[in-house]
Design an enzyme around this catalytic site. Sequence first.
Site, PDB file in Angstrom:
ATOM      1  CG  ASN A   1     -10.351  -2.682  -8.562  1.00 34.34           C
ATOM      2  OD1 ASN A   1     -10.901  -2.149  -9.509  1.00 34.34           O
ATOM      3  ND2 ASN A   1      -9.520  -3.693  -8.697  1.00 34.34           N
TER       4      ASN A   1
ATOM      5  CB  CYS B   1      -7.292  -4.689  -6.134  1.00 35.79           C
ATOM      6  SG  CYS B   1      -8.681  -5.787  -6.444  1.00 35.79           S
ATOM      7  CG  HIS B   2      -4.958 -10.239  -7.625  1.00 37.13           C
ATOM      8  ND1 HIS B   2      -5.562  -9.647  -8.717  1.00 37.13           N
ATOM      9  CD2 HIS B   2      -3.894 -10.939  -8.102  1.00 37.13           C
ATOM     10  CE1 HIS B   2      -4.895  -9.979  -9.817  1.00 37.13           C
ATOM     11  NE2 HIS B   2      -3.876 -10.767  -9.467  1.00 37.13           N
TER      12      HIS B   2
ATOM     13  CE1 TYR C   1      -3.992  -2.110   0.282  1.00 41.25           C
ATOM     14  CE2 TYR C   1      -2.600  -3.404   1.756  1.00 41.25           C
ATOM     15  CZ  TYR C   1      -3.737  -3.277   0.984  1.00 41.25           C
ATOM     16  OH  TYR C   1      -4.618  -4.335   0.905  1.00 41.25           O
TER      17      TYR C   1
ATOM     18  CD  GLU D   1      -1.410 -12.429 -11.322  1.00 40.92           C
ATOM     19  OE1 GLU D   1      -0.590 -11.672 -10.762  1.00 40.92           O
ATOM     20  OE2 GLU D   1      -2.519 -12.035 -11.730  1.00 40.92           O
TER      21      GLU D   1
END
Length: 158
Positions: A119, A127-128, A96, A154
């Site tokens: 979001n 946002c993850h 953040y 990912e």
Amino acid sequence: MISYSQYQSPSGSIILTQEDKLLTGLWFDGEKHSSTIAPTWKRDESAFKAIHQQLDAYFAGKLQKFNIPLKFSGTSFQECVWRALEKIPYGQTRSYAQIASSIGNAKAMRAVGTANGRNPISIIVPCHRVIGADGSLTGYGGGLKVKAWLLNHEKVVF
């Protein structure tokens, strides 16, 4: 007119919305800040064919960057944060604090967290990929289990 579609992902059921051929929403079913399907919305699976194809490719591990026209609906600060989220590369994470610094407001970490949580277009606006400064998984509208699944998908080590 808002049109919508439902998509079944490996990490849960997703609701998609669009206006004027621009994607306005992508929420996991039951997500805290998701929209509820309204009686005035029109279900139109064919209008989402290209989006479904890109999501299929993403979940198959064959797509790392989406090419979908988006329409945000939020405050100017929220939209600034969401644009910063779009710049987080596939397979990477940011804190953040890093997002706050990237938008020129290093002290706005909590506000960034709030905007991140609001979001409306998750996955595509990733946002993850935002985690705690210590590397811990923090809140996610779709739930921490889904966030962990997406990050693992990912191949992010956290």
